[in-house]
Design an enzyme around this catalytic site. Structure first.
Site, mmCIF file in Angstrom:
data_model
loop_
_atom_site.group_PDB
_atom_site.id
_atom_site.type_symbol
_atom_site.label_atom_id
_atom_site.label_comp_id
_atom_site.label_asym_id
_atom_site.label_seq_id
_atom_site.Cartn_x
_atom_site.Cartn_y
_atom_site.Cartn_z
ATOM 1 N N HIS A 167 34.991 57.988 -8.612
ATOM 2 C CA HIS A 167 36.067 58.264 -9.882
ATOM 3 C C HIS A 167 34.032 58.081 -11.069
ATOM 4 C CE1 HIS A 167 39.965 59.642 -9.707
ATOM 5 N NE2 HIS A 167 39.668 59.106 -8.690
ATOM 6 N N ASP A 379 28.635 57.638 -17.387
ATOM 7 C CA ASP A 379 30.236 58.365 -17.526
ATOM 8 C C ASP A 379 30.547 58.432 -16.220
ATOM 9 O OD1 ASP A 379 32.705 57.251 -17.795
ATOM 10 O OD2 ASP A 379 32.546 58.420 -19.750
HETATM 11 C C1 G6P Z 1 38.212 54.414 -15.321
HETATM 12 C C2 G6P Z 1 38.083 54.319 -13.381
HETATM 13 C C3 G6P Z 1 39.646 54.110 -13.221
HETATM 14 C C4 G6P Z 1 40.567 53.224 -14.165
HETATM 15 C C5 G6P Z 1 40.657 53.463 -15.378
HETATM 16 C C6 G6P Z 1 41.435 52.574 -16.576
HETATM 17 O O1 G6P Z 1 38.865 55.407 -15.197
HETATM 18 O O2 G6P Z 1 37.523 55.032 -12.982
HETATM 19 O O3 G6P Z 1 40.273 53.684 -11.856
HETATM 20 O O4 G6P Z 1 41.646 53.178 -13.633
HETATM 21 O O5 G6P Z 1 39.087 53.408 -16.161
HETATM 22 O O6 G6P Z 1 41.095 51.098 -15.798
HETATM 23 P P1 G6P Z 1 42.032 50.493 -15.595
HETATM 24 O O7 G6P Z 1 41.725 49.023 -15.096
HETATM 25 O O8 G6P Z 1 42.698 49.905 -17.005
HETATM 26 O O9 G6P Z 1 42.659 51.157 -14.884
#
Ligand code: G6P
Length: 494
Positions: A167, A379
């Site tokens: 992602h 991003d």
């Molecule tokens: C990004 C990453 C995700 C992640 C999200 C939130 O979008 O690609 O994998 O879940 O950030 O971050 P966190 O560390 O809270 O899961």
């Protein structure tokens, strides 16, 4: 074919209520927002961390046991101790891979102990997969926390079909080379049967790293999906820009309750234009630069003072990691400084909201905003930009978008693209957006809405699953890269 989605977080997290009891709440972040409707529609299983450590919540499985009935798919939790979370999640994933893959090398902390924690936890995920997956399932692993899962599965003799989707961006060669575990990580990715990236740029970076570091791998391809061969093994590598449930966002935005809330938001800023920013509080999102750009606009164009308000919503994130705490201090200080400098006669230039927004409240902000200001330093995709296009249903809006967001490739035909490091350029784009005639605004926004509607999350899913199922390579739509030089003659600000 049944889907087994695997990600660091489950889409619903265990949260302790005020009276101490555990309950399930929707999680936030691009990954879960995008994938929740997918499994909701198709069913299957989702494996991930439940949101609380094994010490805090020893029996997470019990909390999630009725998920099939409640959500239409099964949630399978992977228990992790606090120490494992620390080394694997805060450490390797978020102090090494996250900054490095966003090109922020000096922010990486290459602590050698993190790798062992990363391997152990990836193995734990592989064990959970082996417990629940059947041979005809597709095991679809998501994101940078779990790049080593296919390797752990092969080490256990599993012969499951596996796919991986990243992602976040994949960095250019000279940045990737800094990673002390660069060979292990590349080999791990090659153990999947399909590896998907967000953009052509990420896929190209990955293939360049493979070509240089692993010359024995044969690479062939053209267009969106490529083939890599190493000995007997063959895998596919492609770019699949993720999206949102555009129709779902649009439907919600059209509800009368949302219209009423949007009107309330607007009524609080009479006569002024609303600029909206929604970002996780993360140093990759370019918040200090965005705030500086807004300050530059107000200084250079005093006539804008009192006539424009920036509503900046920041979603708390990764608060245990020191770098994030420092970043919050910096952002808070800048907001205070700018409001201190310009506030007068009941008008404050920035309305700063520090909390997560979901559902109708989120939609109301999207509907109310005249301009969305989305300026990450880098991003993977950035779904806020697409959610705004889908939700701003009256069609009179402007999207200012960083050229370093993955979404720039698809949205370049209608957005004002900016270099987020160029504070004066972003200020100028804001001025352009604030003074653009309505006809031009509507025409550009129509293009954006069409793109987001056509290229929604279901189409993304369909394309990815067709690639996983071995269809003809020519079937794949290719989204061309965004290149600033090509846009310099028109479109881009300045
Ligand atoms: C990004 C990453 C995700 C992640 C999200 C939130 O979008 O690609 O994998 O879940 O950030 O971050 P966190 O560390 O809270 O899961």
């Amino acid at each position: 074919m049944s889907l087994v989605v695997v990600s660091n977080r489950l889409p619903f997290a265990a949260v302790r209520g005020e009276s101490g009891e555990w309950q399930i709440e929707p999680g936030s972040g691009g990954l879960v927002t995008a994938l929740r409707p997918v499994l909701g529609n198709r069913g299957g299983r989702w494996i991930g961390w439940p949101g609380a450590t094994a010490e805090e919540l020893p029996d997470a499985a019990e909390l999630f046991q009725h998920s099939q009935k409640r959500f239409g798919y099964e949630l399978v939790s992977v228990p992790l101790s606090a120490a494992e979370r620390e080394g694997f999640y805060s450490g390797f994933s978020n102090e090494i891979v996250w900054p490095l893959f966003h090109d922020l090398v000096p922010l990486a902390n290459f602590d050698p102990s993190y790798w062992a924690a990363y391997e152990t936890v990836n193995e734990r995920f592989a064990d959970t997969i082996l417990r629940v997956a059947s041979p005809d399932d597709l095991v679809w692993v998501h994101d940078y926390h779990l790049m080593r899962v296919a390797t752990a599965l092969s080490a256990r003799g599993a012969s499951l079909r596996t796919a991986f989707f990243l992602h976040i961006p994949f960095p250019p060669l000279d940045v990737f080379l800094k990673l002390p575990w660069r060979f292990q990580v590349l080999h791990s990715l090659l153990d999947f049967d399909l590896v998907g990236f967000q953009t052509v740029r990420d896929r190209r970076n990955f293939i360049q790293c493979v070509r240089l570091l692993l010359p024995e791998v044969r690479v062939s391809g053209r267009g969106a999906v490529w083939t890599l061969r190493s000995g007997e093994r063959e895998l596919r590598v492609g770019s699949f820009p993720i999206s949102v449930d555009a129709a779902g966002f649009e439907r919600r935005a059209r509800r009368p309750e949302v219209a009423a809330r949007a009107a309330e938001i607007r009524a609080r800023e009479p006569g002024g234009k609303l600029v909206l920013g929604i970002d996780r509080l993360d140093y990759t999102k370019g918040l200090p630069q965005k705030l500086e750009a807004f300050r530059t606009l107000l200084r250079r164009h005093p006539e804008m003072q009192g006539r424009v308000t920036l509503i900046q919503i920041v979603v708390p994130s990764r608060e245990d990691i020191p770098r994030y705490q420092e970043h919050k201090t910096l952002v808070d200080r800048l907001v205070g400084e700018i409001n201190g400098e310009f506030t007068r006669g009941g008008w404050a230039p920035i309305r700063y909201v520090h909390r997560s927004l979901e559902g109708e409240r989120l939609s109301a902000y999207y509907r109310a905003a005249d301009i969305a200001l989305v300026t990450p330093l880098k991003d993977g995709m950035n779904l806020v930009s697409k959610e705004y296009c889908a939700s701003h249903v009256d069609g009179d809006g402007v999207l200012i978008l960083s050229e370093f967001a993955g979404a720039a490739a698809e949205l370049q035909g209608g957005a004002l693209l900016v270099n987020p490091y160029d504070v004066e350029g972003v200020a100028e784009a804001l001025r352009m957006a604030l003074t653009m005639p309505e006809g031009a605004r509507r025409a550009s926004f129509r293009r954006l809405r069409r793109t987001v509607r056509e290229r929604d999350i279901y189409r993304w899913l369909d394309t990815f699953l067709r690639a996983a199922a071995d269809h003809e390579l020519s079937d794949y739509p290719l989204v061309a890269d965004y290149l600033p030089a090509a846009a310099a003659s028109g479109g881009a600000a300045r």
